[in-house]
Design an enzyme around this catalytic site. Structure first.
Site, PDB file in Angstrom:
ATOM      1  N   PRO A 318       0.654  -1.202  -0.086  1.00  0.00           N
ATOM      2  CA  PRO A 318       0.230   0.027   0.287  1.00  0.00           C
ATOM      3  C   PRO A 318       0.664   1.203  -0.184  1.00  0.00           C
ATOM      4  CG  PRO A 318       0.693  -0.695   1.750  1.00  0.00           C
ATOM      5  CD  PRO A 318       0.694  -1.982   1.448  1.00  0.00           C
ATOM      6  N   CYS A 319       1.929   1.153  -0.908  1.00  0.00           N
ATOM      7  CA  CYS A 319       2.402   2.547  -1.259  1.00  0.00           C
ATOM      8  C   CYS A 319       0.795   4.349  -0.986  1.00  0.00           C
ATOM      9  CB  CYS A 319       3.420   2.777  -2.503  1.00  0.00           C
ATOM     10  SG  CYS A 319       2.171   2.623  -3.994  1.00  0.00           S
ATOM     11  N   HIS A 320      -0.009   3.711  -1.512  1.00  0.00           N
ATOM     12  CA  HIS A 320      -1.116   4.722  -1.037  1.00  0.00           C
ATOM     13  C   HIS A 320      -1.497   5.330  -0.133  1.00  0.00           C
ATOM     14  CE1 HIS A 320      -3.214   1.452  -0.604  1.00  0.00           C
ATOM     15  NE2 HIS A 320      -4.034   1.881  -0.190  1.00  0.00           N
TER      16      HIS A 320
END
Ligand SMILES: [Zn+2]
Length: 358
Positions: A318-320
């Site tokens: 989850p780089c968001h």
């Protein structure tokens, strides 16, 4: 938007069969059997209703994997198109595997700025994005066609490697150096509420989850092929099936963690960053600073941001969930709007029940 209203679909289909001029630009029709999209007045033989789907915009048709029809030329004919733009579009169609650079436009007397502005205004995408989507869609279509020429062993997810290696090599980069230790990367499309995605997997796990209009997608394909000494072919295996199921649950709000196995070729540093990313809980955000501190390397903010940017497995890694120190949204491969959507989605689904006390 994909048109789902039954009444509208029937109305549009009738307009398509009748070649109604008044519906030009109102809908774009994707023909599933050929993966091209048309406008109402197309002179080609009309497809059966079960083989078409309707979109409200040009971009939606592209996003869903369709290419402009060569007969009705939706790009040129859906709205009054200046000659310069028509030429720029033709250039893409004549050279589907090349990037058209600004200087090439200038050489034939076309202003790149005019082209950029016109595309943005009329299609909501840049000329560069149009080129990218056209290439990716053509490549994906070639992969699918390769599949049709052979019936062998498709059930296991493997298909004509030779035909594919050839076309794909041109588009996506190098083919494996040595056919003996060739790895196969399977690629499949998946629809989500915020746009279609590509999902790739080897026999060991998922190696890519990206929105189809993501910038640098072709670079990621090339990287993957090089790093895994692999060819990309269309198909599905158990990892892809599981990833699709888990992603659907994530988008429904019923899944907060993923169990699907991942394959993440990269440097040690990148892998340590990607591991830390997976520790950020659903619905929470951290800053690059915090992420760097967790790596015991408080000064490595830029390197951390870069490693985040090289994450190929969106959502699952989850780089968001990483934002600027001041809480600002920072860059996201799939676009800032999608990042916002994902964070709001997670916030909504993780909100505790509110007890009202009077
Ligand atoms: Zn057509």
């Amino acid at each position: 938007m994909l048109i789902t209203d039954k009444h509208k679909i029937n109305e549009y289909y009738k307009a398509l069969v009748d070649r109604e001029q008044s519906f030009v630009g109102i809908f774009f029709v994707g023909v599933k059997t050929t993966s091209v999209f048309c406008i109402a007045t197309c002179r080609a033989r009309k497809p059966k209703q079960e083989n078409v789907e309707f979109f409200s915009s040009f971009k939606d048709a592209l996003d869903n994997g369709y290419r402009p029809c060569k007969i009705c030329k939706p790009t040129e004919n859906a709205n009054e198109t200046p000659e310069q733009i028509e030429t720029a579009i033709q250039l893409v169609k004549d050279n589907p595997k090349q990037k058209i650079k600004d200087y090439q436009l200038r050489e034939i007397g076309i202003s790149p700025e005019v082209v950029r502005r016109w595309f943005k205004k009329n299609y909501g995408i840049t000329y560069q994005t149009f080129q990218r989507m056209y290439r990716i869609n053509s490549a994906f279509q070639e992969l699918k066609n390769g599949k049709n020429t052979t019936n062998t062993a498709f059930d296991s997810g493997y298909e004509s490697l030779s035909g594919f290696g050839y076309t794909f090599k041109k588009i996506m980069g190098n083919s494996p150096k040595n056919s003996e230790d060739k790895t196969v990367i399977l690629i499949s499309r998946h629809t989500t509420p915020i746009g279609p995605m590509f999902i790739c997997a080897t026999e060991n796990g998922i190696c890519l989850v990206e929105f189809v209009d993501r910038k640098m997608l072709e670079t990621e394909f090339k990287d993957l092929q090089n790093k895994l000494n692999a060819v990309i072919v269309t198909g599905e295996n158990d990892h892809i099936k599981l990833a699709k199921k888990e992603l659907d649950e994530y988008f429904n709000g019923t899944r907060k963690e993923f169990t699907v196995k991942l394959v993440t070729p990269g440097t040690d540093f990148q892998n340590s960053v990607w591991t830390i990313l997976q520790d950020i809980p659903y619905g929470k955000t951290v800053s690059y600073q915090t992420q760097a501190e967790k790596l015991n390397n408080a000064k490595a903010i830029r390197a951390v941001a870069s490693a985040n940017g090289h994450n190929r497995i969106s959502i699952i890694i989850p780089c968001h969930r990483v934002i600027g120190k001041d809480g600002k949204m920072t860059g996201y491969g799939g676009g800032i709007e999608r990042k916002k959507w994902l964070l709001e989605h997670e916030e909504k689904k993780s909100a505790p029940y509110q007890l009202k006390i009077y």
